[in-house]
Enzyme design. Structure first.
Site, PDB file in Angstrom:
ATOM      1  N   SER A 192      -9.090  -0.585 -12.643  1.00  0.00           N
ATOM      2  CA  SER A 192      -9.302  -1.276 -11.378  1.00  0.00           C
ATOM      3  C   SER A 192      -8.980  -0.340 -10.228  1.00  0.00           C
ATOM      4  O   SER A 192      -8.188   0.599 -10.372  1.00  0.00           O
ATOM      5  CB  SER A 192      -8.400  -2.512 -11.298  1.00  0.00           C
ATOM      6  OG  SER A 192      -8.388  -3.057  -9.987  1.00  0.00           O
ATOM      7  N   TYR A 221      -0.289  -6.647 -12.235  1.00  0.00           N
ATOM      8  CA  TYR A 221      -1.671  -6.261 -12.531  1.00  0.00           C
ATOM      9  C   TYR A 221      -1.898  -4.785 -12.211  1.00  0.00           C
ATOM     10  O   TYR A 221      -2.460  -4.033 -13.015  1.00  0.00           O
ATOM     11  CB  TYR A 221      -2.609  -7.138 -11.710  1.00  0.00           C
ATOM     12  CG  TYR A 221      -4.085  -6.884 -11.900  1.00  0.00           C
ATOM     13  CD1 TYR A 221      -4.780  -7.450 -12.962  1.00  0.00           C
ATOM     14  CD2 TYR A 221      -4.792  -6.102 -10.987  1.00  0.00           C
ATOM     15  CE1 TYR A 221      -6.145  -7.242 -13.122  1.00  0.00           C
ATOM     16  CE2 TYR A 221      -6.156  -5.890 -11.138  1.00  0.00           C
ATOM     17  CZ  TYR A 221      -6.818  -6.461 -12.201  1.00  0.00           C
ATOM     18  OH  TYR A 221      -8.167  -6.244 -12.355  1.00  0.00           O
TER      19      TYR A 221
END
Length: 206
Positions: free
Chosen positions: A91, A104
């Site tokens: 990401s 995350y």
């Protein structure tokens, strides 16, 4: 319609027995594996202080440990391929991030580092490892994040405005890049983290 067939196997990738069973099924049905895409992820929108230990552990178990387990148990199948590749979906949050996404971001940063190591480990068996880091994608996770803000519509308006291409990405954008790096056209790409974010990270100030 394409003359292809698909196989669906329900599994929790954070559980070794589930992953082992999944790979056994693939072996029985297909015999080998050319491409493994590690794409499963979850996220909790909390500050580090507000994140529970259970939420932290679950995020790491799915987003990072799951990638490890899938790759580990896929290796016997990938070795049988003449052009095996592991594509790990990380990401933009592995490089730049926003508040309240610490668990995350930590897991996604770990994926980038693991990919570099996998490129060396897997290379001994003729298997490549490539990391892809998407930016904002039109997905349920992005929608969930927007809904967690005071004004979701205004949040997404600002997100789009911050992109030089004036839009967020689509799953097809990411799929096209996966297809490229997994093809013969991308056969010399190995151990890299490829950012695909519509130019978002090029901006010094939003």
């Amino acid at each position: 319609k394409l003359g292809r067939r698909s196989l669906f196997v329900r599994a929790d990738i954070s559980r070794p027995d589930d992953v082992r069973g999944l790979m056994d099924r693939v072996h029985a049905e297909l015999g080998c594996m050319d491409i493994l895409v590690n794409n499963a992820a979850i996220g909790f929108f909390r500050s580090i202080e507000e994140t529970t230990i259970e939420e932290w552990d679950r995020t790491q178990a799915v987003d990072l440990k799951g990638l490890f387990l899938m790759t580990k148990f896929a290796m016997p199948l990938l070795r049988r391929s003449r052009h095996g590749i592991v594509v790990n979906i990380s990401s933009i949050h592995s490089l730049v991030t926003i508040p309240d996404l610490g668990a995350y971001a930590a897991a996604k940063g770990g994926i980038v580092a693991m990919t570099r190591s996998l490129a060396q480990d897997l290379g001994r068996d003729g298997v490549r490892a490539v990391c892809i880091s998407p930016g904002f994608i039109d997905s349920p996770m992005t929608q969930e994040w927007a809904e967690s803000t005071p004004d979701p519509a205004e949040t997404m308006k600002q997100v789009v405005a911050n992109h030089p291409v004036s839009r967020v990405g689509t799953p097809e954008d990411i799929g096209n890049l996966v297809a490229f790096v997994a093809s013969d056209l991308g056969s010399y790409i190995n151990g890299e983290n490829i950012l695909i974010d519509g130019g978002l990270a090029t901006k010094l100030h939003h």
